[in-house]
Write a protein that holds these residues in place. Structure first.
Motif, mmCIF file in Angstrom:
data_model
loop_
_atom_site.group_PDB
_atom_site.id
_atom_site.type_symbol
_atom_site.label_atom_id
_atom_site.label_comp_id
_atom_site.label_asym_id
_atom_site.label_seq_id
_atom_site.Cartn_x
_atom_site.Cartn_y
_atom_site.Cartn_z
ATOM 1 N N LYS A 156 0.813 -1.216 0.000
ATOM 2 C CA LYS A 156 0.000 0.000 0.000
ATOM 3 C C LYS A 156 0.851 1.274 0.000
ATOM 4 O O LYS A 156 0.339 2.344 -0.301
ATOM 5 C CB LYS A 156 -0.924 -0.004 1.222
ATOM 6 C CG LYS A 156 -1.890 -1.190 1.254
ATOM 7 C CD LYS A 156 -2.810 -1.201 0.048
ATOM 8 C CE LYS A 156 -3.671 -2.445 -0.005
ATOM 9 N NZ LYS A 156 -4.650 -2.506 1.092
ATOM 10 N N ASP A 157 2.113 1.151 0.332
ATOM 11 C CA ASP A 157 2.984 2.324 0.342
ATOM 12 C C ASP A 157 3.248 2.783 -1.095
ATOM 13 O O ASP A 157 3.731 2.003 -1.924
ATOM 14 C CB ASP A 157 4.313 1.973 1.020
ATOM 15 C CG ASP A 157 5.272 3.147 1.021
ATOM 16 O OD1 ASP A 157 6.146 3.195 0.140
ATOM 17 O OD2 ASP A 157 5.131 4.024 1.893
ATOM 18 N N PRO A 158 2.939 4.046 -1.416
ATOM 19 C CA PRO A 158 3.057 4.521 -2.808
ATOM 20 C C PRO A 158 4.444 4.350 -3.412
ATOM 21 O O PRO A 158 4.578 3.947 -4.567
ATOM 22 C CB PRO A 158 2.667 6.002 -2.705
ATOM 23 C CG PRO A 158 1.815 6.092 -1.492
ATOM 24 C CD PRO A 158 2.375 5.092 -0.529
ATOM 25 N N THR A 159 5.489 4.650 -2.639
ATOM 26 C CA THR A 159 6.854 4.551 -3.165
ATOM 27 C C THR A 159 7.213 3.100 -3.464
ATOM 28 O O THR A 159 7.844 2.800 -4.492
ATOM 29 C CB THR A 159 7.865 5.153 -2.178
ATOM 30 O OG1 THR A 159 7.527 6.515 -1.924
ATOM 31 C CG2 THR A 159 9.274 5.084 -2.735
ATOM 32 N N LYS A 160 6.798 2.189 -2.597
ATOM 33 C CA LYS A 160 7.090 0.773 -2.817
ATOM 34 C C LYS A 160 6.299 0.229 -4.010
ATOM 35 O O LYS A 160 6.809 -0.583 -4.787
ATOM 36 C CB LYS A 160 6.771 -0.033 -1.549
ATOM 37 C CG LYS A 160 7.704 0.268 -0.384
ATOM 38 C CD LYS A 160 7.345 -0.541 0.851
ATOM 39 C CE LYS A 160 8.285 -0.226 2.006
ATOM 40 N NZ LYS A 160 7.924 -0.981 3.237
#
Length: 208
Positions: A156-160
């Motif tokens: 869910k983390d945008p960068t990941k």
């Protein structure tokens, strides 16, 4: 089937479903997209498109916004929510554009990230929509859909998410792919009540 192969099939289907994709924020100059994308945080693009019309009537250039007070900017952008912080960022960002970049929106990622209120999502949008360079914009639609499609696994983390998508999305397809995810997320694969029965991608959907 590998994730890269799955992504290729999904890209082909989305291209057929949404041939005329593009950014739903309205702009005719690069700096205006920069302003609009900051206002779009936790606000609909439709509302932003209405609010900026009034903003640009009063302030028609980066110089004009840089010379305005954050308080005056806030009076106009308040309907977009978070008016104080957005006005402050817009004011500082336009000052940076005027004084550090000669009035032009920079065309490289690191310089864009140095601007007030600009994160990876905004920088990628500018790189793709203004300068036609490979870009992956991990907004809420993108994150929701690529998880449902099995292109990423519970991230869910945008960068990941962005990092994982760079591994499987062809660079030349990346910008339009993200716009088409927004199109599909709004029209069919909605957050609360997805219309799975008419989804051309339900073969690849974990939710289904």
């Amino acid at each position: 089937m590998t994730k890269k192969e799955r992504a290729g099939i999904i890209i082909e289907i989305l291209e057929k479903e949404y041939p005329d994709t593009g950014c739903s924020l309205e702009f005719d100059e690069p700096w205006k997209l920069l302003v609009s994308v900051r206002l779009a945080a936790q606000c609909t693009d439709e509302r932003v498109n209405i609010v900026v019309k009034e903003l640009y009537k009063k302030y028609d250039s980066p110089q004009a916004l840089a010379e305005a007070s954050p308080e005056d900017i806030e009076k106009i952008v308040r309907p977009c929510g978070l008016g104080k912080s957005k006005a402050r960022d817009i004011h500082k960002c336009m000052n940076q554009i005027v004084h550090d970049f000669g009035g032009k929106v920079p065309d490289n990622f690191d310089d864009l990230m140095s601007l007030a209120g600009v994160g990876r999502k905004s920088a990628n949008l500018i790189m793709g929509d203004i300068y036609g360079k490979p870009a992956i914009v991990t907004d809420t639609h993108c994150i929701r859909l690529v998880n449902r499609m099995g292109l990423v696994d519970g991230i869910k983390d945008p960068t990941k998410v962005e990092r994982e998508l760079w591994k499987i999305i062809p660079p030349e397809k990346s910008n339009d792919f993200c716009h088409r995810l927004v199109d599909h997320g709004r029209a069919v694969c909605k957050a609360r009540e997805p219309e799975c029965e008419k989804c051309a991608l339900n073969f690849s959907c974990k939710k289904r």
